[in-house]
Design an enzyme around this catalytic site. Structure first.
Site, PDB file in Angstrom:
ATOM      1  N   SER A   1      46.177  96.625 -16.981  1.00 39.17           N
ATOM      2  CA  SER A   1      46.768  95.671 -17.929  1.00 39.17           C
ATOM      3  C   SER A   1      48.118  95.092 -17.559  1.00 39.17           C
ATOM      4  CB  SER A   1      46.858  96.301 -19.312  1.00 39.17           C
ATOM      5  OG  SER A   1      45.584  96.270 -19.877  1.00 39.17           O
TER       6      SER A   1
ATOM      7  N   LYS B  89      56.094  94.459 -24.537  1.00 37.36           N
ATOM      8  CA  LYS B  89      54.733  94.478 -25.092  1.00 37.36           C
ATOM      9  C   LYS B  89      54.736  95.175 -26.453  1.00 37.36           C
ATOM     10  CE  LYS B  89      50.035  95.726 -23.575  1.00 37.36           C
ATOM     11  NZ  LYS B  89      49.240  96.372 -22.503  1.00 37.36           N
TER      12      LYS B  89
ATOM     13  N   SER C 202      45.599  93.597 -20.618  1.00 37.72           N
ATOM     14  CA  SER C 202      45.930  93.358 -21.998  1.00 37.72           C
ATOM     15  C   SER C 202      47.370  92.871 -22.217  1.00 37.72           C
ATOM     16  CB  SER C 202      45.721  94.644 -22.798  1.00 37.72           C
ATOM     17  OG  SER C 202      46.575  95.668 -22.335  1.00 37.72           O
TER      18      SER C 202
HETATM   19  N1  GLN Z   1      40.652  96.217 -19.346  1.00 36.04           N
HETATM   20  C1  GLN Z   1      41.131  97.548 -19.467  1.00 36.04           C
HETATM   21  C2  GLN Z   1      40.590  98.169 -20.727  1.00 36.04           C
HETATM   22  O1  GLN Z   1      40.220  97.450 -21.578  1.00 36.04           O
HETATM   23  C3  GLN Z   1      42.617  97.466 -19.472  1.00 36.04           C
HETATM   24  C4  GLN Z   1      43.317  98.436 -20.313  1.00 36.04           C
HETATM   25  C5  GLN Z   1      44.770  98.523 -20.093  1.00 36.04           C
HETATM   26  O2  GLN Z   1      45.207  98.605 -18.948  1.00 36.04           O
HETATM   27  N2  GLN Z   1      45.492  98.640 -21.175  1.00 36.04           N
HETATM   28  O3  GLN Z   1      40.524  99.343 -20.883  1.00 36.04           O
END
Ligand code: GLN
Length: 490
Positions: free
Chosen positions: A172, A73, A148
């Site tokens: 995420s 990532k 994400s």
């Molecule tokens: N949807 C969550 C957020 O926007 C996911 C974030 C993550 O795990 N990086 O905060």
């Protein structure tokens, strides 16, 4: 993607054995460069040189990931390879060092194939807030891949890598794993070093592994785990064993048992086909000798607002470092000595950050401001303590090995459906974020398909008891053919 390498359930074996690694990796890069899914922000052409070295040293060099293409990532630092967090503000930033986990992967012979697309600074659940455009869901290209870490999950599902790293601050790893039909493991907070991870919300986030099978995700997790002197929150083996020994669950109890968090998924608008698949999976587990009990966690319904207040508050402080003077984007005007600091700062940030990131910085700053701190941030922390207690009580009192929920309340939805409706986007994290508040481990495994789209089930474990949920997931995986379906399709 077929033909680049063979993948199989239950191990990486034969991926590059007896094959020309250089040729395999070159072919794979050609495939990725066709950019069908926009899963990568950067493809590392240097991976071909790495592969050549693997071929040269074959026989002498051993490693659990020797010659395996692993995707990373784009918020994890990779020495010499651009790392952008999918943000304009970091475009052009090339870290001078590798994150600890990248070092560990390389030591096992892994080939870092590229950096994957993500929501900007990992803020989102669909990979649509990326400055580089959205990633497409490999099952149906008009659907979101989740986020994400959407690029990592899509790359694994589509065979653009063997396994991938994602980060999980509020789901995420698990959300995109669910939407792309792969396995994603979010480990216990502290199991994996965060050194070299560009922070979004430090107190809730961690790095996790994604692969097409439980075994492969487990292998990668095992490699990246461990104490790191550069991350004071990482934990030693000894401390880990002490915590595991302190769990009150009977050590050698006869039967495995899972808790089903029905109150959470009965009154939250979860799709019927998702509920059906998850219940079918629970009954299947029952037929495999795993008991279940319906449970409630009294404070769970406050988890979502509490998570968002904490995550945004931490983000507002973490992201203050992006000012155009140290990393990435800097505007020509910032060189103008007559421009005052405040104007330079707001120009760079105004230009460099996307809408969702700005929204979160503003809300986080508000929640931390004098006068509102107690009403929002402090209250969210109190709720967090209650939720931690709820989970611990449930595990202890009922002697549970795992707690089960759907991973996401719905199937992958259309690109564009929620991106301009932040509240509805946040609500899709209802099942994943409670886990981040507690630091517990959890994983996603596919438990069915509906209308050609994968549906995921979440298993949450006790602190540092990744092995419990992995074991149950393996039992389930070997009795169903959902993960095989992923491998067959691409
Ligand atoms: N949807 C969550 C957020 O926007 C996911 C974030 C993550 O795990 N990086 O905060």
């Amino acid at each position: 993607m077929r033909g680049c390498f063979e993948r199989g359930i239950g191990g990486f074996k034969d991926v590059v054995d007896n094959k020309d690694t250089e040729e395999t990796i070159s072919k794979l890069i050609d495939e990725i460069n066709k950019n069908r899914l926009n899963a990568f922000i950067t493809v590392r052409e240097e991976a071909i040189d790495d592969a050549r070295k693997v071929d040269k040293d074959k026989g002498d060099k051993k490693g659990r990931l020797l010659g395996m293409p692993i995707a990373v990532k784009d918020n994890i630092s990779t020495k010499g390879t651009e790392t952008t967090c999918a943000s304009k503000i970091l475009k052009g930033y090339v870290p001078p060092f590798d994150a600890t986990i990248i070092d560990k992967l390389k030591r096992e012979g892994a080939i870092i194939i590229g950096k994957t697309n993500m929501d900007e600074f990992a803020m989102g659940s669909t990979t649509e807030t990326s400055f580089f455009g959205p990633t497409l869901n490999p099952w149906k290209n008009d659907k979101v891949p989740g986020g994400s870490s959407g690029g990592s999950a899509a790359a694994v599902a589509a065979g653009e890598c063997i396994a991938a790293l994602g980060t999980d601050t509020g789901g995420s790893v698990r959300c995109p794993a669910s939407f792309c039909g792969v396995v994603g493991i979010k480990p216990t907070y502290g199991l994996v070093s965060r050194y070299g991870l560009i922070a979004y919300a430090n107190s809730v986030e961690g790095i996790g592994s994604m692969a097409a099978s439980v075994k492969d995700a487990e292998t990668v997790l095992d490699i990246i785990s461990g104490k790191d002197p550069n991350d004071s929150t990482s934990i030693s083996l000894e401390d880990r064993s002490n915590i595991i020994n302190n769990h009150k669950t009977e050590k050698h109890k006869r039967k495995r048992k899972i808790g089903v968090l029905t109150t959470l998924f009965n009154d939250n608008g979860t799709d019927k086909d998702v509920l059906k698949c998850v219940w079918d999976a629970i009954h299947r587990l029952e037929s495999l000798g795993i008991e279940y009990e319906e449970i409630d966690l009294p404070n769970i319904r406050y988890a979502l607002p509490s998570y968002y207040i904490i995550a945004m508050s931490e983000a507002s402080s973490n992201l203050a470092r992006f000012d155009g003077t140290r990393y990435g984007l800097s505007l020509d005007e910032s060189l103008d000595v007559n421009l005052d600091w405040d104007s330079t700062f707001s120009k760079v940030r105004g230009e460099g950050f996307g809408k969702e990131v700005k929204r979160r910085i503003l809300m986080g700053t508000f929640a931390l401001s004098a006068g509102y701190y107690g009403r929002y941030y402090l209250k969210a922390l109190k709720i967090r303590s209650l939720i931690i207690k709820d989970f611990n009580d449930a595990f202890d009192k009922s002697g549970l090995d795992a707690i089960v929920t759907p991973t996401m309340p719905y199937k992958p939805f259309n690109l564009g459906d929620k991106v301009d409706d932040p509240v509805s986007m946040y609500l899709s994290d209802i099942f994943t974020v409670p886990v981040n508040l507690t630091g517990l481990p959890s994983l996603n495994i596919t438990c069915g398909f509906s209308e050609g789209l994968p549906i995921g089930m979440q298993m949450i474990g006790k602190a540092f008891c990744e092995s419990d949920i992995i074991e149950i997931a393996k039992i389930y995986e070997s009795d169903t053919n959902y993960q095989k379906k992923v491998l067959e399709l691409f």
